[in-house]
Design a protein around this motif. Sequence first.
Motif, PDB file in Angstrom:
ATOM      1  N   GLU A  33      -3.639 107.576  48.505  1.00  0.00           N
ATOM      2  CA  GLU A  33      -5.011 107.295  48.095  1.00  0.00           C
ATOM      3  C   GLU A  33      -5.249 105.792  48.231  1.00  0.00           C
ATOM      4  N   ASP A  68      -1.517 111.574  52.891  1.00  0.00           N
ATOM      5  CA  ASP A  68      -1.820 110.153  53.036  1.00  0.00           C
ATOM      6  C   ASP A  68      -1.991 109.581  51.634  1.00  0.00           C
ATOM      7  N   ARG A 123      -3.543 102.809  46.073  1.00  0.00           N
ATOM      8  CA  ARG A 123      -2.384 103.335  45.332  1.00  0.00           C
ATOM      9  C   ARG A 123      -1.188 103.408  46.270  1.00  0.00           C
TER      10      ARG A 123
END
Length: 136
Positions: free
Chosen positions: A33, A31, A36
């Motif tokens: 962050e 996944d 980001r």
Amino acid sequence: MEIQLSMMILEVRDLAASIAFYRVLGLDLPDPEPGRPVVIHRMGSGVSLLLTTSFAATYDPAWTRPAGGYQQLLEFYVGDDAVVDQRWADLVAAGYHGRMPPTQTVGPYAAMVDDPDGNVVLLTSDTAARVDTTDT
């Protein structure tokens, strides 16, 4: 020193949609962050696949997204012909556009599926595309 391909970067429209596609394909993408817009997966071959929504647009003011056609063609060695058939079936059943069903081409047994951004993903049993040469 030999020049080597180390990373393939795809500028995607929808990061979540692209992650979902490549997970159905069989990649263990993390996944992203929080905050980001990027994910990266390093394959056993050593080549990394990076998905992002903003690299090109941020650093190249002249960049424009291609309107259509093949933007990229990514070849994934997935195993024998039966695995090509299964991955094709999984991706098409998940709603992704099948560009070419599993076919014995003049070269490898292969199938093509579009990812969410129109990049063509070639699924192949062509051992010439296989990086690890040990049996698993």
